[in-house]
Write a protein that holds these residues in place. Sequence first.
Motif, mmCIF file in Angstrom:
data_model
loop_
_atom_site.group_PDB
_atom_site.id
_atom_site.type_symbol
_atom_site.label_atom_id
_atom_site.label_comp_id
_atom_site.label_asym_id
_atom_site.label_seq_id
_atom_site.Cartn_x
_atom_site.Cartn_y
_atom_site.Cartn_z
ATOM 1 N N VAL A 392 0.841 -1.193 0.000
ATOM 2 C CA VAL A 392 0.000 0.000 0.000
ATOM 3 C C VAL A 392 0.879 1.246 0.000
ATOM 4 N N LEU A 393 0.556 2.233 -0.830
ATOM 5 C CA LEU A 393 1.308 3.481 -0.876
ATOM 6 C C LEU A 393 0.899 4.372 0.297
ATOM 7 N N GLN A 394 1.879 5.050 0.884
ATOM 8 C CA GLN A 394 1.635 5.904 2.038
ATOM 9 C C GLN A 394 1.478 7.361 1.609
ATOM 10 N N ARG A 395 0.487 8.055 2.188
ATOM 11 C CA ARG A 395 0.263 9.473 1.868
ATOM 12 C C ARG A 395 1.395 10.316 2.462
ATOM 13 N N LEU A 396 1.881 11.304 1.692
ATOM 14 C CA LEU A 396 2.949 12.200 2.128
ATOM 15 C C LEU A 396 2.365 13.536 2.555
ATOM 16 N N ASP A 397 2.958 14.131 3.590
ATOM 17 C CA ASP A 397 2.571 15.481 4.013
ATOM 18 C C ASP A 397 3.342 16.488 3.165
ATOM 19 N N ILE A 398 2.654 17.287 2.404
ATOM 20 C CA ILE A 398 3.307 18.257 1.506
ATOM 21 C C ILE A 398 2.733 19.651 1.761
ATOM 22 N N LYS A 399 3.544 20.660 1.446
ATOM 23 C CA LYS A 399 3.114 22.050 1.603
ATOM 24 C C LYS A 399 2.161 22.436 0.470
ATOM 25 N N GLN A 408 -2.059 15.905 -4.072
ATOM 26 C CA GLN A 408 -1.869 14.734 -3.210
ATOM 27 C C GLN A 408 -0.711 13.894 -3.743
ATOM 28 N N GLN A 409 0.130 13.409 -2.825
ATOM 29 C CA GLN A 409 1.263 12.572 -3.226
ATOM 30 C C GLN A 409 1.337 11.346 -2.306
ATOM 31 N N PHE A 410 1.736 10.223 -2.920
ATOM 32 C CA PHE A 410 1.848 8.942 -2.201
ATOM 33 C C PHE A 410 3.156 8.276 -2.630
ATOM 34 N N SER A 411 3.666 7.397 -1.767
ATOM 35 C CA SER A 411 4.919 6.706 -2.141
ATOM 36 C C SER A 411 5.069 5.402 -1.372
ATOM 37 N N TYR A 412 5.918 4.549 -1.913
ATOM 38 C CA TYR A 412 6.409 3.359 -1.200
ATOM 39 C C TYR A 412 7.931 3.434 -1.233
#
Length: 532
Positions: A392-399, A408-412
């Motif tokens: 599962v890709l994790q949501r990133l906190d972005i400015k 919205q950005q997600f990553s593994y």
Amino acid sequence: MKIKLYILLLFTTSLFAQKVTTSIDSTQKKIGAEFKLTLKTEVDQSAKVVFPNPQYIGNLEVIQSYKIDTVKKGSRQELIKKYGLTQFDSGKYFISRLPIMINGKPVFSDSLNVEVKDVVVDTLKQKMYDIKDIAPEKAQSNWWMYVVGLLLLGLFVFGLYRFLINRPKKEKKVVVEYKTPIEKATSLLQQLEQKELWQKGEVKSYYSELTDIARNYIEEEIHIPAMESTTSELIEALKRAAKQKKLKLSNETVVNLEKVLKQADLVKFAKSKPLDFEIEEDKKRIANSIITIHKSIPVVVEKTNELELWNEQQKEKARLEQLRKQKTKKIALITASIVGLIVFVFGFLVITKGFEWTKDRILGNETRELAEGEWILSEYGNPGIKLETPQVLQRLDIKKSRLFKEMQQFSYGKLNDDFYIGLGTFKFKSTTEIDLDKAVDEAITQLEKEGASTIFVKSEDYDTQNGVTGKKAYGTLTVKEDGDSKKMYYEILFFKQNEGLQKVMIAFKDGDKYGKEMIERIFNSVELKTTQ
């Protein structure tokens, strides 16, 4: 008497005849079908029952011998044995009686008749087809059989080695050395009591050992032939020795010793059986006599032999050093055996399966575990991107940015990991036409900010499985990992909508075949959602 015996035999025969019941699921079946023959017997739980294991019963072939079912019925149990029978020729067949051994005695089942019928084929109504070609045999991977075989071989070799090094050596029986006769006598008396001979009824053996201990002690301590003397000869010799060597022996001690020796003679030769308290008293008399004799011997003070003492110390040091070397040698041999076995197994797998296969499965490979694990199908962002990923890709906190009304950005993982997935969705505030070539340039610039260097870029148009056209950028880049450089291969997909941009990036260690398999699987699963 003959009539009673005949009635008993008749009753026994009828009893055994009722012990086995025979049944079959059907008496008529088609060619090749399975008849299920069932044998049941009810016996005590302690009874030993052996069912036959034939290959054929009459002209029927046994294709399956099922496990025995057990049903407990109080103190008894019912045993059920089933056989699968078949025949490939039509006709009527006879199932013969089978012997079942119950407590070593044969008991026979009932015989049965069955019929095997032909399969009727109507060639006028059935469509006829040509004979198919021989299908090629599918290659099956039996690598696990090699691994199991090697492990079993290794365990056998290790077990054999342990058996050989731990096997008791054929040496002479170890004789315990006692420093003094009194030490030997008291130790033997304790051992004799631990045997509990007279408590087990072995009174003769007990008295024989008890008096032998006393005689041995007297012979070694006072130096008279106690073992070869009769009781009267021993007592006389003891009295003479007491006068000659000035032993302080009381008349009571000599009398007590003589009583026990005479009691032992009666037990051994006249089969006398003393009472328990008498045996206890005789044991105390012997122990007290030995201690009294020991105390009566004048003490002779000997000068310590310094050289002899030093020699004994050196011998003990040498013995301990030898034990240490033997232990070290055993540990080294065990370690060498284990290491040798590991090297052998590893080498065998490298030769038969290849180095990469062996390394991946024995040493471990993160990307292989991801590729072969359970994948997840999920949707991310807005405009949504639906795709299949190994994790599962994790949501990133972005400015927040003034250019986007939603981002919205997600990553593994991270860019310098062996496998990385990055996903982003962007909705612009203005309705300006989105330029995908410019989006590629901005993505490369962002990679440089994240620490990537030596970035080689190629780009081309890209169509999804659903016919959506976008842009693909791909190439290689270099990242830092623990101070070392690592070359990565990457691919980035870009898709534009009215006021939205969707981006998916995958990067993995250059040359990793599992990474290549995963990137194809992920990109083939991409489904794009329209803006709302």
